[in-house]
Design an enzyme around this catalytic site. Sequence first.
Site, PDB file in Angstrom:
ATOM      1  N   CYS A 171       0.740  -0.979   0.106  1.00  7.66           N
ATOM      2  CA  CYS A 171       0.060  -0.001  -0.046  1.00  7.66           C
ATOM      3  C   CYS A 171       0.862   1.177   0.071  1.00  7.66           C
ATOM      4  CB  CYS A 171      -0.681  -0.048   1.150  1.00  7.66           C
ATOM      5  SG  CYS A 171      -0.107  -0.152   2.778  1.00  7.66           S
ATOM      6  N   GLU A 219       7.880  -2.434  -3.841  1.00  6.86           N
ATOM      7  CA  GLU A 219       8.138  -3.254  -2.441  1.00  6.86           C
ATOM      8  C   GLU A 219       8.367  -4.752  -2.796  1.00  6.86           C
ATOM      9  OE1 GLU A 219       4.857  -2.600   0.282  1.00  6.86           O
ATOM     10  OE2 GLU A 219       4.999  -0.448   0.260  1.00  6.86           O
ATOM     11  N   GLU A 241      -7.143   8.282   5.449  1.00  6.02           N
ATOM     12  CA  GLU A 241      -6.872   8.339   4.001  1.00  6.02           C
ATOM     13  C   GLU A 241      -8.414   7.688   3.464  1.00  6.02           C
ATOM     14  OE1 GLU A 241      -2.293   6.765   3.950  1.00  6.02           O
ATOM     15  OE2 GLU A 241      -3.932   5.125   4.003  1.00  6.02           O
TER      16      GLU A 241
END
Length: 172
Positions: free
Chosen positions: A66, A86, A113
């Site tokens: 994320c 990642e 968020e």
Amino acid sequence: MKEELVILVDENDQQIGLMPKIEAHEKALLHRAFSVFVFNSKKELMIQQRALHKYHSPGLWTNTCCSHQREGESNIEAGRRRLMEEMGFTVDLEESISFIYKAPFDNGLTEHEFDHILLGNFEGEPNLNPDEVASWKWMSLEAIKEDMNVHPEIYTEWFKIIFEKFYNHIAQ
């Protein structure tokens, strides 16, 4: 390295400005984000253990990856970019649900968020970036749900929130 900016948004996900990531988290301002959920053919979710030196939630387990969209970047483009950064692979992603959540941390930062859930499929092993990820594994959604109930302290605060929303969404 250039300071990372996040996209500040209103409750309708309309951009209202840009701000350095740390400042947005210090002030708990609503900003755009995404969460990638990558599944294999057994319908297991790839989860990652955050690197042990991360500035928040180090060593905790979370969804596949994320992050935050960059200005001018679509949700899908951002998800594919961060998945490569990642986890060392990329897949086709599709948008699922989106929602607003707020999760404060012990260090004074807060995730506030407008999160977009992105879904993908992958068979194989990731090529982890050790600066971002310590470990990974495949788990069924049911096993994650059960483990979160028994060991909530080993999961990131945002993953517990978004997992429940996502789990309830797919259970319908």
